[in-house]
Design a protein around this motif. Sequence first.
Motif, mmCIF file in Angstrom:
data_model
loop_
_atom_site.group_PDB
_atom_site.id
_atom_site.type_symbol
_atom_site.label_atom_id
_atom_site.label_comp_id
_atom_site.label_asym_id
_atom_site.label_seq_id
_atom_site.Cartn_x
_atom_site.Cartn_y
_atom_site.Cartn_z
ATOM 1 N N THR A 6 0.784 -1.346 0.443
ATOM 2 C CA THR A 6 -0.225 -0.030 -0.041
ATOM 3 C C THR A 6 0.796 0.721 -0.322
ATOM 4 O OG1 THR A 6 0.398 0.277 2.178
ATOM 5 C CG2 THR A 6 -1.510 -1.127 1.338
ATOM 6 N N GLN A 7 2.033 1.841 0.546
ATOM 7 C CA GLN A 7 3.467 2.088 0.714
ATOM 8 C C GLN A 7 2.399 3.739 2.001
ATOM 9 O OE1 GLN A 7 6.181 3.066 -0.846
ATOM 10 N NE2 GLN A 7 5.894 0.602 -0.661
ATOM 11 N N THR A 8 1.531 3.160 2.613
ATOM 12 C CA THR A 8 0.981 3.680 2.967
ATOM 13 C C THR A 8 1.536 3.170 4.509
ATOM 14 O OG1 THR A 8 -0.574 5.021 2.289
ATOM 15 C CG2 THR A 8 -1.481 5.196 4.032
ATOM 16 N N LEU A 9 1.762 3.870 5.727
ATOM 17 C CA LEU A 9 1.602 3.415 7.414
ATOM 18 C C LEU A 9 0.896 4.349 7.942
ATOM 19 C CD1 LEU A 9 2.328 1.114 9.572
ATOM 20 C CD2 LEU A 9 4.714 2.704 9.752
ATOM 21 N N CYS A 10 0.228 4.016 8.495
ATOM 22 C CA CYS A 10 -1.192 4.461 9.654
ATOM 23 C C CYS A 10 -0.648 4.830 10.907
ATOM 24 C CB CYS A 10 -2.013 4.686 8.858
ATOM 25 S SG CYS A 10 -3.251 4.966 10.216
ATOM 26 N N ALA A 68 10.404 5.841 -0.249
ATOM 27 C CA ALA A 68 9.220 6.725 -0.202
ATOM 28 C C ALA A 68 7.822 6.009 -0.205
ATOM 29 C CB ALA A 68 8.880 8.015 -1.992
ATOM 30 N N TYR A 69 7.679 6.616 0.938
ATOM 31 C CA TYR A 69 6.024 6.076 1.745
ATOM 32 C C TYR A 69 5.163 7.211 2.958
ATOM 33 C CZ TYR A 69 8.091 4.513 6.090
ATOM 34 O OH TYR A 69 8.973 5.252 7.031
ATOM 35 N N SER A 70 3.823 6.899 2.857
ATOM 36 C CA SER A 70 2.926 7.900 3.543
ATOM 37 C C SER A 70 3.088 7.254 4.666
ATOM 38 C CB SER A 70 1.971 8.200 3.072
ATOM 39 O OG SER A 70 1.655 8.676 1.440
ATOM 40 N N LEU A 71 3.063 8.388 5.853
ATOM 41 C CA LEU A 71 3.421 7.807 6.987
ATOM 42 C C LEU A 71 2.217 9.035 7.437
ATOM 43 C CD1 LEU A 71 4.618 6.806 9.854
ATOM 44 C CD2 LEU A 71 5.569 8.808 9.294
#
Length: 504
Positions: A209-213, A231-234
């Motif tokens: 997903t390249q997204t870590l919540c 590069a991923y979304s935090l």
Amino acid sequence: MGEVVENEIEEPNVKRAKQSENNEDRLSDLPDCVLIHLMSFVPTKDAVRTCVLSRRWKNLWKRLPTLILHSSHFGLKALFNKFVPKVLSFRDDSVPVHHFDFYANWRVPPQLVKSFLSYVLSHNVQRLKLAVNCNIYLPPGLFFCQTLTSLDLSVFNRFNSFPTSLNLPALTSLRLYNFVFGDSELLEPFSSCTKLMTLVIHNCDVMDTQTLCISNATLVNLTVHDSTHQAYSLVLSTPNLCSFVFSGVPAQQISGSLHSWSLSVLSLVKEVNIDVDDWFVSSYLESVALKEENINVDESPYLETAFTMNCWLQVFANVTTLTLSSSTLQIFSIISDYVKMAPSMSKLMSLIVKVKKPPYQKPQKASKSRKAQLKPYSPVPEEVVDYLIQDSPSVGITIIDSQSYLKSTKLPSSQLAGVYEDELAEMRTVISKFEADLQELKEKREHMDNMMQTVMSKFEADLQELKEKMEHMDNKLKLEKMEKEKEKEKEKKKQRKRKKKKTL
């Protein structure tokens, strides 16, 4: 004969009593609980060794609630792999394991890891630190332990995928090294940890997903280290987050959560610390040197990193304490000359710059005229500092040199009075505290030396007593042997006399 033996046995006891009067055995006067507490601070290997001191120490180590097992304490891999299961098998099974610290700098058999994890989980472990290199699936029970308050995991293998859900109701501190987050559309692995206050994520990959919540209502301190430039979304959904620390190469896009209160979540963060890796800065400075030699270089990775950090500071708009390393300032210098949209940090009260050792640069060939034009390396570029604090009227700047241990302060004109006095008073306080700590350390060392001297004296006294007893027993056996030989000789003489009488 019996009275003589008793007197000889009592003599070593008298000597021991006189020796104990001269060298008071304060260590033996301590209760078992205190001795066990002291032994909890040393490696388990050394704690086990105390069993030879005396009868009282023989089984104390078996009741230790803390087990520190590091391969560096053993010379051979085979000895370490045998020692761990033996310690667990001989240990008092009724005593819980409050703290378990296991580190191995070589590959460990997976069965060994499974066995001691199963043991500590069944003994209500509270603090667990594990650093191993082996191909193993961590048991599910590790992530559903009801007693864990601190968990530190570093597992180097190809199976270290982090679970998508946790059930650790007592956990307050979590440190993860080299894990992989994935296998889910939206990763929120920490939302169920209702008491989590400190989270450290070190070189972990975010797949799929390249997204870590990071969603947690109690999280106060968040530390991220990532030197992979991934590069991923935090996405942070952390309403109580106060401190954010990053080290490595900034490439992650940080944003607030998508809830109704997301706009104010990150504005509560008061302390931000950013430290860019030295290797990345060295690469950037080399590219600058090549560019000045009219050699085409790709500056896009460094521009992206600089813009990323600029966006971070815009997200953490209400920060009051900002700590940046000198290497971080070097990357900021890329955009400070031509980017007008500087981060607005109107509430910033303290800017701390930590000066590190200048990064390594490969020597570049250049003409004398070109060398004269090259800018000298400045660990704290003033233009970058001015760029960062242009919207912070009351900020105080502290520069800490890690090489010379010097600290300098730059304050606004309204606060200049008394700066040097305050700095001098602070230095005096630090020196006084250092001297007090040094004196305390000397006293503790002297106390430990006295304790060890007492233990050694007691051990030597016991050994001397044992030698005297053995010597006494040898003498006693020799006397008995001589008496038996005399009796045999007498008996032989009697038999000879009888034979003579019969012959007559």
